[in-house]
Design a protein around this motif. Sequence first.
Motif, PDB file in Angstrom:
ATOM      1  N   GLY A  47       0.750  -1.187  -0.013  1.00  0.00           N
ATOM      2  CA  GLY A  47      -0.047   0.144  -0.240  1.00  0.00           C
ATOM      3  C   GLY A  47       0.703   1.270  -0.079  1.00  0.00           C
ATOM      4  N   ALA A  48       0.001   2.366  -0.014  1.00  0.00           N
ATOM      5  CA  ALA A  48       0.676   3.874  -0.059  1.00  0.00           C
ATOM      6  C   ALA A  48       0.128   4.674   0.627  1.00  0.00           C
ATOM      7  CB  ALA A  48       1.163   4.311  -1.439  1.00  0.00           C
ATOM      8  N   ARG A  49       0.701   5.480   1.558  1.00  0.00           N
ATOM      9  CA  ARG A  49      -0.157   6.494   2.248  1.00  0.00           C
ATOM     10  C   ARG A  49       0.864   7.759   2.154  1.00  0.00           C
ATOM     11  NH1 ARG A  49      -4.367   4.900   4.056  1.00  0.00           N
ATOM     12  NH2 ARG A  49      -4.735   2.660   5.302  1.00  0.00           N
ATOM     13  N   VAL A  50       0.126   8.927   2.453  1.00  0.00           N
ATOM     14  CA  VAL A  50       0.797  10.162   2.165  1.00  0.00           C
ATOM     15  C   VAL A  50       0.660  11.166   3.282  1.00  0.00           C
ATOM     16  CG1 VAL A  50       0.887  12.199   0.738  1.00  0.00           C
ATOM     17  CG2 VAL A  50       0.457   9.659  -0.262  1.00  0.00           C
ATOM     18  N   ALA A  51       1.619  11.854   3.730  1.00  0.00           N
ATOM     19  CA  ALA A  51       1.326  12.756   4.725  1.00  0.00           C
ATOM     20  C   ALA A  51       1.179  14.041   4.020  1.00  0.00           C
ATOM     21  CB  ALA A  51       2.614  12.828   5.890  1.00  0.00           C
ATOM     22  N   VAL A  52       0.021  14.544   3.846  1.00  0.00           N
ATOM     23  CA  VAL A  52       0.108  15.868   3.154  1.00  0.00           C
ATOM     24  C   VAL A  52       0.084  16.877   4.165  1.00  0.00           C
ATOM     25  CG1 VAL A  52      -1.360  17.369   1.806  1.00  0.00           C
ATOM     26  CG2 VAL A  52      -1.513  14.889   1.310  1.00  0.00           C
ATOM     27  N   ILE A  53       1.228  17.951   4.243  1.00  0.00           N
ATOM     28  CA  ILE A  53       1.446  18.946   5.271  1.00  0.00           C
ATOM     29  C   ILE A  53       1.340  20.241   4.618  1.00  0.00           C
ATOM     30  CG2 ILE A  53       3.192  19.484   6.880  1.00  0.00           C
ATOM     31  CD1 ILE A  53       4.473  16.804   6.602  1.00  0.00           C
ATOM     32  N   ASP A  54       0.461  21.007   5.094  1.00  0.00           N
ATOM     33  CA  ASP A  54       0.164  22.443   4.593  1.00  0.00           C
ATOM     34  C   ASP A  54       1.376  23.183   5.064  1.00  0.00           C
ATOM     35  OD1 ASP A  54      -0.506  23.274   7.195  1.00  0.00           O
ATOM     36  OD2 ASP A  54      -2.703  23.639   6.688  1.00  0.00           O
ATOM     37  N   GLY A  55       1.502  24.698   4.562  1.00  0.00           N
ATOM     38  CA  GLY A  55       2.327  25.764   4.864  1.00  0.00           C
ATOM     39  C   GLY A  55       2.289  25.885   6.371  1.00  0.00           C
ATOM     40  N   GLN A  56       1.210  25.520   7.205  1.00  0.00           N
ATOM     41  CA  GLN A  56       0.890  25.831   8.699  1.00  0.00           C
ATOM     42  C   GLN A  56       1.706  24.724   9.457  1.00  0.00           C
ATOM     43  OE1 GLN A  56      -2.905  27.423   9.709  1.00  0.00           O
ATOM     44  NE2 GLN A  56      -2.982  27.962   7.573  1.00  0.00           N
ATOM     45  N   GLY A  57       2.083  23.632   8.669  1.00  0.00           N
ATOM     46  CA  GLY A  57       2.582  22.463   9.706  1.00  0.00           C
ATOM     47  C   GLY A  57       1.433  21.454   9.879  1.00  0.00           C
ATOM     48  N   ARG A  58       0.331  21.756   9.226  1.00  0.00           N
ATOM     49  CA  ARG A  58      -0.699  20.883   9.735  1.00  0.00           C
ATOM     50  C   ARG A  58      -0.775  19.620   8.669  1.00  0.00           C
ATOM     51  NH1 ARG A  58      -5.937  24.556   9.088  1.00  0.00           N
ATOM     52  NH2 ARG A  58      -5.091  24.559   6.936  1.00  0.00           N
ATOM     53  N   PHE A  59      -1.375  18.407   9.442  1.00  0.00           N
ATOM     54  CA  PHE A  59      -1.404  17.174   8.692  1.00  0.00           C
ATOM     55  C   PHE A  59      -2.862  16.959   8.396  1.00  0.00           C
ATOM     56  CE2 PHE A  59       2.383  16.790  11.388  1.00  0.00           C
ATOM     57  CZ  PHE A  59       3.213  16.212  10.650  1.00  0.00           C
TER      58      PHE A  59
END
Length: 175
Positions: A47-59
């Motif tokens: 499988g593949a999972r992704v940590a999408v992290i925005d410019g404010q450091g939120r997950f």
Amino acid sequence: MADTSKVADGQKLGINDDHAISRSPLTKLRLMLVRPVIRFTRGMTLGARVAVIDGQGRFLLVKQTYTSGWIFPGGGVERGEACEESARREVWEEAAIVPTGPLELHGFFNNHRNMRGDHLAFYILRKFEQRPFVPNREIADARFFTVDDLPARVEGGSRRRIAELAEGAKRSLIW
């Protein structure tokens, strides 16, 4: 076991080897019926999972309709598909995120606790476009959270990766 010695508050993220999501009896039955079919058709799964992290450091975390916890977006790598292609497809399908920058491979993890023979490729994405999310049959919600404001029921593997990325915890090979 994840080393939480670098985390200021040792249990801040609830990291431990026994952390598991409690599932309803119906969900447990569905998983019991589906896993042997997957195991029979695929000797080892990926499988593949992704940590999408925005410019404010939120997950970015997603809430599936068939489990009780929050997780990183992701899913199974299809036959003939590269792990990164799967990761890109899954963030679009599950959270309406369009990657505009590279996905950085954080590592491969053993997911045997959830399904024997399963492995996960885990990526980090920091450059993306967010389109309007519409709940569907698989994903009930998709939201960004700060480390200090995570929902109560974040699945163990996702908690371990957040601790590694946000708090500097030692990397565990266990999802």
